[in-house]
Write a protein that holds these residues in place. Structure first.
Motif, short mmCIF file in Angstrom:
data_model
loop_
_atom_site.label_atom_id
_atom_site.label_comp_id
_atom_site.label_asym_id
_atom_site.label_seq_id
_atom_site.Cartn_x
_atom_site.Cartn_y
_atom_site.Cartn_z
N SER A 150 0.85 -1.20 0.00
CA SER A 150 0.00 0.00 0.00
C SER A 150 0.87 1.24 0.00
N THR A 151 0.29 2.32 -0.50
CA THR A 151 0.92 3.64 -0.43
C THR A 151 -0.14 4.65 -0.04
N HIS A 152 0.06 5.29 1.10
CA HIS A 152 -0.85 6.34 1.57
C HIS A 152 -0.12 7.68 1.46
N VAL A 153 -0.80 8.66 0.93
CA VAL A 153 -0.22 10.01 0.78
C VAL A 153 -1.18 11.01 1.39
N THR A 154 -0.70 11.81 2.33
CA THR A 154 -1.55 12.80 2.98
C THR A 154 -1.53 14.12 2.21
N ALA A 155 -2.62 14.88 2.31
CA ALA A 155 -2.72 16.16 1.60
C ALA A 155 -3.73 17.06 2.31
N ASN A 156 -3.60 18.35 2.06
CA ASN A 156 -4.60 19.32 2.52
C ASN A 156 -4.87 19.23 4.02
N ALA A 157 -3.82 19.13 4.80
CA ALA A 157 -3.99 19.04 6.26
C ALA A 157 -4.25 20.43 6.84
N TYR A 158 -5.37 20.56 7.54
CA TYR A 158 -5.70 21.81 8.21
C TYR A 158 -5.57 21.58 9.71
N ILE A 159 -4.53 22.15 10.31
CA ILE A 159 -4.22 21.95 11.73
C ILE A 159 -4.58 23.22 12.49
N ARG A 160 -5.25 23.06 13.61
CA ARG A 160 -5.58 24.21 14.46
C ARG A 160 -5.19 23.90 15.89
N VAL A 161 -4.20 24.61 16.41
CA VAL A 161 -3.78 24.44 17.80
C VAL A 161 -4.75 25.23 18.67
N THR A 162 -5.48 24.53 19.52
CA THR A 162 -6.54 25.15 20.30
C THR A 162 -6.15 25.46 21.74
N GLY A 163 -5.00 24.97 22.16
CA GLY A 163 -4.53 25.21 23.52
C GLY A 163 -3.06 24.84 23.62
N ARG A 164 -2.51 25.07 24.80
CA ARG A 164 -1.09 24.76 24.98
C ARG A 164 -0.83 23.28 24.75
N TYR A 165 -1.80 22.43 25.05
CA TYR A 165 -1.62 20.99 24.92
C TYR A 165 -2.69 20.33 24.05
N THR A 166 -3.46 21.10 23.30
CA THR A 166 -4.55 20.52 22.51
C THR A 166 -4.55 21.09 21.10
N ALA A 167 -5.05 20.29 20.15
CA ALA A 167 -5.16 20.73 18.77
C ALA A 167 -6.18 19.85 18.05
N THR A 168 -6.67 20.35 16.91
CA THR A 168 -7.55 19.56 16.07
C THR A 168 -6.98 19.53 14.66
N GLY A 169 -7.40 18.53 13.89
CA GLY A 169 -6.91 18.42 12.53
C GLY A 169 -7.99 17.88 11.61
N ASP A 170 -7.93 18.31 10.35
CA ASP A 170 -8.83 17.82 9.31
C ASP A 170 -7.97 17.66 8.07
N SER A 171 -7.81 16.43 7.61
CA SER A 171 -6.89 16.20 6.49
C SER A 171 -7.45 15.17 5.53
#
Length: 202
Positions: free
Chosen positions: A121-142
């Protein structure tokens, strides 16, 4: 005896140290992360500064390492990417609902057994939208594209499955390391084709 006023000298030293000392002090505080700090921020939303470029880069590396572990079927690496209380929802609908939920690190890691169904298999990531919401927290949509090669069977030729994927994530930073606490995996589209053998020179 004459008294000595140290206030001007102290002010001069603080001016010379400037923001470097402040950054160093914040760095020391960041490494001394309370064990429950991430969970407190997730539940209360009490801290929400803008994330640093270093945090976003670290999370992007986390995404790449996840796909590397899937392609190599490496459970040892895969395990390091999740918190102990992580949840992984697989085969969710495109809007992120429904799906099959795997709860806890053992169930999450065991899900990698499904990769045995394909040879390569080959997986390739793209269009990652990262949002750091706190000193120790974050969300992502990719998004990612997966090419999965299924071996030939008695009734079918070797098949290549090409699939578009969306990941919705929550991350936490523990002891200075970003990990996945929640991941929802949604297949978006797919097509199948017959594999063509590579003509290796020897």
């Amino acid at each position: 005896m004459p008294t000595t006023d140290f206030a001007p000298e102290r002010r001069r030293m603080l001016t010379m140290l400037g923001t470097g000392a402040a950054v160093a002090g914040l760095g020391a505080l960041a490494t001394a992360t309370p064990a429950n700090a991430a969970s407190e921020e997730l539940s209360t939303g009490a801290y929400s500064p803008a994330g640093s470029a270093e945090d976003e880069l670290a999370i992007n590396r986390l995404l790449e390492t996840y796909l590397f572990a899937v392609d190599t079927k490496d459970k040892t690496v895969f395990r390091t990417l999740f918190t102990d209380d992580a949840t992984l929802t697989v085969m969710a609908h495109p809007d992120g609902t429904a799906g099959i939920v795997k709860s806890g690190i053992e169930a999450v890691v065991a899900n990698l057994d499904g990769a045995a169904a394909w040879g390569y298999s080959t997986h390739v990531t793209a269009n990652a939208y990262i949002r750091v919401t706190g000193r120790y927290t974050a969300t992502g949509d990719s998004h990612a594209t997966a090419q999965l090669v299924y071996p030939a069977t008695a009734t079918a030729a070797e098949t290549v499955v090409v699939r578009g994927i969306r990941y919705r994530d929550e991350y936490v930073k523990t002891l200075g390391v970003w990990k996945i606490r929640k991941r929802v995996f949604s297949p978006l589209w797919q097509y199948n084709g017959t594999a063509v053998q590579i003509a290796y020179p020897n």
